[in-house]
Scaffold this motif. Sequence first.
Motif, PDB file in Angstrom:
ATOM      1  N   GLU A  52      28.333  -1.652  -0.417  1.00  0.00           N
ATOM      2  CA  GLU A  52      28.791  -0.396   0.151  1.00  0.00           C
ATOM      3  C   GLU A  52      28.417   0.768  -0.758  1.00  0.00           C
ATOM      4  N   ALA A  55      24.672   1.407  -0.611  1.00  0.00           N
ATOM      5  CA  ALA A  55      24.293   2.131   0.587  1.00  0.00           C
ATOM      6  C   ALA A  55      24.617   3.608   0.447  1.00  0.00           C
ATOM      7  N   ARG A 181      14.640   1.518   4.685  1.00  0.00           N
ATOM      8  CA  ARG A 181      15.966   1.059   4.256  1.00  0.00           C
ATOM      9  C   ARG A 181      17.024   2.128   4.482  1.00  0.00           C
ATOM     10  N   THR A 182      16.654   3.390   4.205  1.00  0.00           N
ATOM     11  CA  THR A 182      17.604   4.476   4.409  1.00  0.00           C
ATOM     12  C   THR A 182      17.983   4.596   5.874  1.00  0.00           C
ATOM     13  N   LEU A 185      20.346   1.760   6.660  1.00  0.00           N
ATOM     14  CA  LEU A 185      21.668   1.981   6.099  1.00  0.00           C
ATOM     15  C   LEU A 185      22.436   3.037   6.875  1.00  0.00           C
ATOM     16  N   GLN A 189      25.825   1.747   8.339  1.00  0.00           N
ATOM     17  CA  GLN A 189      26.822   1.933   7.299  1.00  0.00           C
ATOM     18  C   GLN A 189      28.229   1.909   7.883  1.00  0.00           C
TER      19      GLN A 189
END
Length: 575
Positions: A52, A55, A181-182, A185, A189
Amino acid sequence: MSNLLWKSLVVSPAVLGATLLLSTSAIAAPNTTTEVSPAKQPTVAEVAQQPEILAQTTIDQVNRYSNEGNQNNSQSQVTSVSQFSDVQPTDWAFQALQSLVERYGCIAGYPNATYRGNRALTRYEFAAGLNACLDRVNELIATATADLVTKQDLATLQRLQEEFSAELATLRGRVDSLEARTAELEANQFSTTTKLVGEAIFGVTDVFGGNTGDNNNTVFQDRVRLDLQTSFTGRDVLHTRLAAGNAIAFSQFDNAGGAINTAEGTQTFQVGNTGGNAVTIDRLTYEVPIGPANVYLAASGGRHSHYAAVNNPYFFDNTDGGNGALSTFASESPIYRIGGGAGIALNLPLGKGGGILGNSSITAGYLASQANNPGLSQGLTNGDYAALGQLNFSVGDRLALAATYVHGYSASGALFDSGSQGTVGAFDVGTGQANFLGNGTTGTLSPSSSNSYGVSAAFRPSDKLSISGFVSYHDVTGVGAGDDYEAWSYGVGVALPDFGKKGNVLGVFAGAEPYSFNRPGFVGNDIPYHFEGFYKYRVSDNISVTPGVIWLTSPGQSSANDDAIIGTLRTTFTF
């Protein structure tokens, strides 16, 4: 020559991109940009271990670097490297930067005459710098400035392109991977405002000595707390904590086989349990800075030690559980366990550095344990409550002092109850003589008011040694005849942080749990001494194992009772 120039134009974007990246330290130089935040930033180890936090950290970094490009960071052309106030001849890329500025004139600086070579490069700044260099190359070609663009220069550019082609490809792949990846996420998230902080405790413990040892068995207990920490502004935090557990404190027995009404030796993970691991919300608090003050609001489960400095480092654990001392007595002064529940508190600094008040502050708080109940003699102001005032003073980062006053009112039957609801007479620390609010002869409870005074201090002579201690005095006045009494408590602890390994703590604590003398209806006028030793061994960033021993003399304030010895092996998982 024209053929060569045409080829140079074809390869120049990649070549100049590599040159620009090298000159701004985007590949080799470290990023020294820091942000100041009141909240504690996660360490590299914490980020690596907690998905977490990883991220949120990744998203925050991307957003921060992107926003920097949109801020008022307009760039201006420079003609000499000496115009940059933060560039020195000793810098590793000085010659490359000097060549780009003074020979080709395609590097821009910031309006405050800085180059900021060690900060991260945003995509906006890269585009601006690359465009400036390309414009300069086109200008040189158009004006046929042969003395500036030579055959040797173009050969050098071609060689650089070949040498750095692998690095450019790797960098391009890493940027593409980071963007992917961003995006993933952001799409998956848990929350953009909330992070989960958890603690799970496994405890194997037993008690030995006389009838107390004979009437208790070895137990394996647990307690779990999941804290949802939400921030709306980056400076505030809303705690919504879920708790479950099955830990129960040992019962102590006198030499006649009768149960002693005492909480001596109660361990921190045995407090606040739900029984049978049922899940409850045991804390709902909000902390926010307003002007110079830090404000604490508690809707449920508020504790004085949440907002007031207890001055007991390495023994106190702000989650009241798995990372400090074993016992409730060694973790904090009993004065902070008078009352609790819902209410408000604030911390206000009294000075701004320098002078006698430069490092001092004042803390004030009010907590009511029956604030949610609209019944008679209940509610926020008519039920049980405790109002705290504390003056804090520190000398550098080595010495901290505090003077504390608590005025309380309780009809629940116990002084040190931490605002317990639904359990009349329950308390977390000390003997029955120090806690019972009422007439000891008849066993009748009565509403009582109390005025408590305490001092605490923490001294850290070195990074490897910490000494802390407290003294508290309590004057209790009941409504009935023979209900008045006085109680005392004191203790001192020595902690050796990083003992044997970074993150480990060796702690020894000794003192007298809350006691009271000459109370009618009670047997025993001896001081109940408490000795404790523990060693927290850090297995990893998220797991610690703490073996420890608690030795209690004169349980129930009677030297006629056998001493009790509690042995514990506590394992704490944090995530």
